[in-house]
Design an enzyme around this catalytic site. Sequence first.
Site, PDB file in Angstrom:
ATOM      1  N   LYS A  47      34.898  30.360  42.715  1.00 31.78           N
ATOM      2  CA  LYS A  47      35.730  30.048  43.878  1.00 31.78           C
ATOM      3  C   LYS A  47      34.926  29.290  44.937  1.00 31.78           C
ATOM      4  O   LYS A  47      35.461  28.407  45.623  1.00 31.78           O
ATOM      5  CB  LYS A  47      36.324  31.329  44.455  1.00 31.78           C
ATOM      6  N   TYR A  49      33.189  35.150  39.322  1.00 29.18           N
ATOM      7  CA  TYR A  49      34.415  34.803  40.056  1.00 29.18           C
ATOM      8  C   TYR A  49      34.069  34.277  41.443  1.00 29.18           C
ATOM      9  O   TYR A  49      34.599  33.245  41.882  1.00 29.18           O
ATOM     10  CB  TYR A  49      35.308  36.031  40.154  1.00 29.18           C
TER      11      TYR A  49
END
Length: 277
Positions: free
Chosen positions: A155, A151
């Site tokens: 991002k 994650y």
Amino acid sequence: MAVLEEPVVLITGCTDGGIGSALAKAFVSEKCQVVATSRSLSSMKGLENNSRVFLQELDVLSEESIRRAVENAFDRFGRIDILVNNAGVHCVGPLAEIPLSAIENTFNTNVYGSMRVIQAVVPHLASRQKGKVVNVGSVVALVPGPWSGPYNASKAALHALTDTLRLELRPLGIDVINVVPGAITSNLGNTSLNNYGRMPEWKLYKPFESAISARAEFSQGPRSTPTDEFAKKTVAAVLKKNPPAWFSCGRYSTIAGIMYHLPLFIRDALLRMVYKC
């Protein structure tokens, strides 16, 4: 077809209880027309029966689904003024053991999903020499800690792509805004826990199992910023005539910015303490 003066906003990832749904409501409160999308219409019941909301199924993993939703938006409104790439998935686990398929799915959704929608919408914005693209990143890209590497990296990649897009789309008359949430109250914790429940049993990291599972809902503590508060401030920033290139809001957003500039040994020590590794 009537010519609309009100901004038309297409938002991905508008599942009830999430940031996308709150953004849709905030844009509506500012007299915008909203094309609210998610993988299923049934997940957006909180946006039903609103005359300013046009619900559409859109799966960011499918180019055909994206094309169909964008075409339907144009059939309804004749244009799109603002694109908000919000759809995303969380992914928790130690990088040395997490299945590569889970990492691939995270990037496919958070990074390539956003790019699929951008490539579908930007030609229309460019034809009018105006519009805005909003990518929803995360403060974890500034301070990537343990247990959520896929994650964090997805991002960070989205932030880098957004920086490039800001330069490349400017000559086409398109503004690009990187929205960087801190800890925002949403359904992210529940979906993250559900995804975590499908992970294999850790071997190397068995002693850290409780710390890893806690990471799945770390951002959903009682002091997290309310979703509607975050959405209201974000929409106000996006709708400015000259919107900021970077807008960060929510719990931990300030401290993440400070930690980004700290020497690595200090940052690492703080992260080890917080995430118990």
